[in-house]
Design a protein around this motif. Sequence first.
Motif, PDB file in Angstrom:
ATOM      1  N   ARG A  50       9.675  -3.861  -3.539  1.00 36.68           N
ATOM      2  CA  ARG A  50       9.306  -4.163  -4.930  1.00 36.68           C
ATOM      3  C   ARG A  50       7.974  -4.897  -5.000  1.00 36.68           C
ATOM      4  O   ARG A  50       7.129  -4.601  -5.845  1.00 36.68           O
ATOM      5  CB  ARG A  50      10.394  -5.014  -5.593  1.00 36.68           C
ATOM      6  N   LYS A  51       7.798  -5.859  -4.121  1.00 34.88           N
ATOM      7  CA  LYS A  51       6.558  -6.635  -4.114  1.00 34.88           C
ATOM      8  C   LYS A  51       5.371  -5.725  -3.822  1.00 34.88           C
ATOM      9  O   LYS A  51       4.308  -5.846  -4.444  1.00 34.88           O
ATOM     10  CB  LYS A  51       6.661  -7.743  -3.062  1.00 34.88           C
ATOM     11  N   GLY A  52       5.532  -4.803  -2.875  1.00 34.56           N
ATOM     12  CA  GLY A  52       4.458  -3.885  -2.546  1.00 34.56           C
ATOM     13  C   GLY A  52       4.079  -2.999  -3.713  1.00 34.56           C
ATOM     14  O   GLY A  52       2.891  -2.794  -4.001  1.00 34.56           O
ATOM     15  N   VAL A  53       5.081  -2.458  -4.404  1.00 32.77           N
ATOM     16  CA  VAL A  53       4.825  -1.605  -5.570  1.00 32.77           C
ATOM     17  C   VAL A  53       4.114  -2.392  -6.661  1.00 32.77           C
ATOM     18  O   VAL A  53       3.136  -1.923  -7.250  1.00 32.77           O
ATOM     19  CB  VAL A  53       6.147  -1.011  -6.100  1.00 32.77           C
ATOM     20  N   MET A  54       4.600  -3.597  -6.934  1.00 29.70           N
ATOM     21  CA  MET A  54       3.998  -4.422  -7.989  1.00 29.70           C
ATOM     22  C   MET A  54       2.556  -4.794  -7.643  1.00 29.70           C
ATOM     23  O   MET A  54       1.665  -4.743  -8.499  1.00 29.70           O
ATOM     24  CB  MET A  54       4.829  -5.687  -8.187  1.00 29.70           C
ATOM     25  N   ASP A  55       2.327  -5.151  -6.378  1.00 34.71           N
ATOM     26  CA  ASP A  55       0.985  -5.587  -5.993  1.00 34.71           C
ATOM     27  C   ASP A  55      -0.025  -4.450  -6.042  1.00 34.71           C
ATOM     28  O   ASP A  55      -1.217  -4.697  -6.280  1.00 34.71           O
ATOM     29  CB  ASP A  55       1.011  -6.192  -4.586  1.00 34.71           C
ATOM     30  N   PHE A  56       0.405  -3.225  -5.820  1.00 30.15           N
ATOM     31  CA  PHE A  56      -0.551  -2.119  -5.888  1.00 30.15           C
ATOM     32  C   PHE A  56      -0.751  -1.627  -7.314  1.00 30.15           C
ATOM     33  O   PHE A  56      -1.877  -1.562  -7.810  1.00 30.15           O
ATOM     34  CB  PHE A  56      -0.105  -0.957  -5.005  1.00 30.15           C
ATOM     35  N   VAL A  87      -2.697  -6.291   0.236  1.00 29.98           N
ATOM     36  CA  VAL A  87      -1.452  -7.069   0.234  1.00 29.98           C
ATOM     37  C   VAL A  87      -0.251  -6.145   0.044  1.00 29.98           C
ATOM     38  O   VAL A  87       0.776  -6.284   0.718  1.00 29.98           O
ATOM     39  CB  VAL A  87      -1.478  -8.137  -0.877  1.00 29.98           C
ATOM     40  N   ALA A  88      -0.388  -5.187  -0.866  1.00 28.69           N
ATOM     41  CA  ALA A  88       0.693  -4.242  -1.141  1.00 28.69           C
ATOM     42  C   ALA A  88       1.083  -3.472   0.110  1.00 28.69           C
ATOM     43  O   ALA A  88       2.272  -3.315   0.418  1.00 28.69           O
ATOM     44  CB  ALA A  88       0.277  -3.280  -2.250  1.00 28.69           C
ATOM     45  N   MET A  89       0.092  -2.988   0.844  1.00 30.40           N
ATOM     46  CA  MET A  89       0.380  -2.193   2.036  1.00 30.40           C
ATOM     47  C   MET A  89       1.086  -3.017   3.102  1.00 30.40           C
ATOM     48  O   MET A  89       1.943  -2.506   3.829  1.00 30.40           O
ATOM     49  CB  MET A  89      -0.919  -1.605   2.586  1.00 30.40           C
ATOM     50  N   GLU A  90       0.749  -4.284   3.213  1.00 31.08           N
ATOM     51  CA  GLU A  90       1.416  -5.142   4.192  1.00 31.08           C
ATOM     52  C   GLU A  90       2.903  -5.272   3.882  1.00 31.08           C
ATOM     53  O   GLU A  90       3.753  -5.167   4.768  1.00 31.08           O
ATOM     54  CB  GLU A  90       0.753  -6.519   4.231  1.00 31.08           C
ATOM     55  N   PHE A  91       3.219  -5.527   2.609  1.00 27.79           N
ATOM     56  CA  PHE A  91       4.626  -5.641   2.223  1.00 27.79           C
ATOM     57  C   PHE A  91       5.357  -4.310   2.426  1.00 27.79           C
ATOM     58  O   PHE A  91       6.495  -4.285   2.908  1.00 27.79           O
ATOM     59  CB  PHE A  91       4.742  -6.081   0.765  1.00 27.79           C
ATOM     60  N   LEU A  92       4.710  -3.216   2.056  1.00 27.47           N
ATOM     61  CA  LEU A  92       5.335  -1.901   2.193  1.00 27.47           C
ATOM     62  C   LEU A  92       5.554  -1.538   3.662  1.00 27.47           C
ATOM     63  O   LEU A  92       6.582  -0.947   4.013  1.00 27.47           O
ATOM     64  CB  LEU A  92       4.493  -0.841   1.499  1.00 27.47           C
ATOM     65  N   LYS A  93       4.621  -1.888   4.511  1.00 29.02           N
ATOM     66  CA  LYS A  93       4.784  -1.615   5.939  1.00 29.02           C
ATOM     67  C   LYS A  93       5.947  -2.412   6.521  1.00 29.02           C
ATOM     68  O   LYS A  93       6.701  -1.904   7.356  1.00 29.02           O
ATOM     69  CB  LYS A  93       3.489  -1.945   6.685  1.00 29.02           C
ATOM     70  N   HIS A 115      13.153   1.345   5.294  1.00 32.41           N
ATOM     71  CA  HIS A 115      13.221   1.554   3.847  1.00 32.41           C
ATOM     72  C   HIS A 115      12.417   2.816   3.518  1.00 32.41           C
ATOM     73  O   HIS A 115      11.192   2.815   3.533  1.00 32.41           O
ATOM     74  CB  HIS A 115      12.633   0.347   3.112  1.00 32.41           C
ATOM     75  N   PHE A 116      13.118   3.922   3.230  1.00 28.78           N
ATOM     76  CA  PHE A 116      12.456   5.202   2.988  1.00 28.78           C
ATOM     77  C   PHE A 116      11.591   5.164   1.733  1.00 28.78           C
ATOM     78  O   PHE A 116      10.562   5.841   1.655  1.00 28.78           O
ATOM     79  CB  PHE A 116      13.497   6.323   2.883  1.00 28.78           C
ATOM     80  N   GLY A 117      12.009   4.386   0.734  1.00 21.31           N
ATOM     81  CA  GLY A 117      11.213   4.268  -0.479  1.00 21.31           C
ATOM     82  C   GLY A 117       9.842   3.704  -0.197  1.00 21.31           C
ATOM     83  O   GLY A 117       8.841   4.109  -0.812  1.00 21.31           O
ATOM     84  N   ILE A 125       0.321   6.119  -2.286  1.00 22.28           N
ATOM     85  CA  ILE A 125      -0.872   5.269  -2.342  1.00 22.28           C
ATOM     86  C   ILE A 125      -2.014   5.898  -1.556  1.00 22.28           C
ATOM     87  O   ILE A 125      -3.176   5.875  -1.976  1.00 22.28           O
ATOM     88  CB  ILE A 125      -0.549   3.863  -1.813  1.00 22.28           C
ATOM     89  N   GLY A 126      -1.692   6.472  -0.388  1.00 26.47           N
ATOM     90  CA  GLY A 126      -2.717   7.112   0.418  1.00 26.47           C
ATOM     91  C   GLY A 126      -3.448   8.200  -0.341  1.00 26.47           C
ATOM     92  O   GLY A 126      -4.671   8.335  -0.242  1.00 26.47           O
ATOM     93  N   VAL A 127      -2.712   8.994  -1.125  1.00 23.30           N
ATOM     94  CA  VAL A 127      -3.329  10.062  -1.904  1.00 23.30           C
ATOM     95  C   VAL A 127      -4.276   9.481  -2.949  1.00 23.30           C
ATOM     96  O   VAL A 127      -5.386   9.991  -3.164  1.00 23.30           O
ATOM     97  CB  VAL A 127      -2.252  10.938  -2.575  1.00 23.30           C
ATOM     98  N   PHE A 128      -3.877   8.408  -3.598  1.00 24.89           N
ATOM     99  CA  PHE A 128      -4.733   7.785  -4.609  1.00 24.89           C
ATOM    100  C   PHE A 128      -5.972   7.143  -3.980  1.00 24.89           C
ATOM    101  O   PHE A 128      -7.040   7.119  -4.591  1.00 24.89           O
ATOM    102  CB  PHE A 128      -3.958   6.744  -5.410  1.00 24.89           C
ATOM    103  N   LEU A 129      -5.838   6.607  -2.764  1.00 20.96           N
ATOM    104  CA  LEU A 129      -6.977   5.973  -2.108  1.00 20.96           C
ATOM    105  C   LEU A 129      -8.030   6.994  -1.692  1.00 20.96           C
ATOM    106  O   LEU A 129      -9.219   6.681  -1.638  1.00 20.96           O
ATOM    107  CB  LEU A 129      -6.510   5.173  -0.889  1.00 20.96           C
ATOM    108  N   GLY A 130      -7.593   8.212  -1.390  1.00 24.05           N
ATOM    109  CA  GLY A 130      -8.533   9.275  -1.056  1.00 24.05           C
ATOM    110  C   GLY A 130      -9.016   9.242   0.382  1.00 24.05           C
ATOM    111  O   GLY A 130      -8.575   8.431   1.207  1.00 24.05           O
ATOM    112  N   ASP A 131      -9.985  10.173   0.689  1.00 24.61           N
ATOM    113  CA  ASP A 131     -10.605  10.286   2.010  1.00 24.61           C
ATOM    114  C   ASP A 131      -9.549  10.464   3.100  1.00 24.61           C
ATOM    115  O   ASP A 131      -8.614  11.227   2.938  1.00 24.61           O
ATOM    116  CB  ASP A 131     -11.492   9.062   2.282  1.00 24.61           C
ATOM    117  N   GLU A 132      -9.688   9.717   4.207  1.00 26.08           N
ATOM    118  CA  GLU A 132      -8.743   9.895   5.311  1.00 26.08           C
ATOM    119  C   GLU A 132      -7.349   9.404   4.945  1.00 26.08           C
ATOM    120  O   GLU A 132      -6.346   9.867   5.501  1.00 26.08           O
ATOM    121  CB  GLU A 132      -9.238   9.168   6.572  1.00 26.08           C
ATOM    122  N   TYR A 133      -7.266   8.458   4.012  1.00 27.23           N
ATOM    123  CA  TYR A 133      -5.959   7.979   3.561  1.00 27.23           C
ATOM    124  C   TYR A 133      -5.194   9.093   2.855  1.00 27.23           C
ATOM    125  O   TYR A 133      -3.976   9.209   2.968  1.00 27.23           O
ATOM    126  CB  TYR A 133      -6.125   6.783   2.623  1.00 27.23           C
TER     127      TYR A 133
END
Length: 258
Positions: free
Chosen positions: A119-125, A133-139, A146-148, A156-164
């Motif tokens: 939840r914290k990761g989703v909210m922070d992004f 910060v979001a990616m750290e919590f999600l990782k 946690h599959f979610g 998030i990777g798709v939104f960040l673009g490029d190699e992400y």
Amino acid sequence: MLINGHSRRNMKRTARRRNNNNKVIEENSCSSILLLPRVLLTEIVAKVASSSFKDLINVKLSCKIFNKVAKKRYVYQKVTLVDFPIEPSWKEQTQEKINGATSFMEQCRKCGNTDALYRKGVMDFFKNDKPEVAMEFLKQAANGDHFGALYVIGIIGVFLGDEYKQKGVKLIGIMKETEALRKITMQCRKSLLDILKSIWVKNPLILGKRPARCTIQHEENFRRNGWLDRDDEHVHIHCDACSCDVEIAYILDVLPTY
């Protein structure tokens, strides 16, 4: 009916006996609980916590021993947040309750509760615009199976673009390789959409430049096979990019437009 003095004295003695009996029963119950190994008590409370947050509150209020056990790190790790609000209602709750809810969630995260980390990761992004910060919590949540969290990392990777974006597309594709995995992905999607519908999405990366479709080369196959409704939980989409397109379309549907 009039009650004389003798009757009143009898009633008081009866009330005292009842109070004493209740006290004895309570003391005997506590004594019986004390005989149980602390590890077993922790497992019992953790089992309750994993099934219902409301039941955990009732258990804490029922006995001082259970209240003490409920504060253990292991219990915080296992507590479910299904009944816990995404965000506190500022109009309906007092500041004291809001502070209590915030403190509880913080304690859950410190103890490694994967739902709280997710939840914290989703909210922070999506809301707080803190991608690192979001990616750290999600990782952390993903490392706890946690599959979610894995699903959101891919989105998030798709939104960040490029190699992400390439990594995000690949991750979503892997999560939809089999029918069993697609069912899990559907649940992950629903969880994310429920959060996005209840918060104020403010990340300019999400609201400004929408990600381009990952691919359009298989659109004719989508149309011919009747998949354009995006209900792909029971069909095999043979391209990772196509699978990712389906998920991104769901996300875009719930994002605010300005």
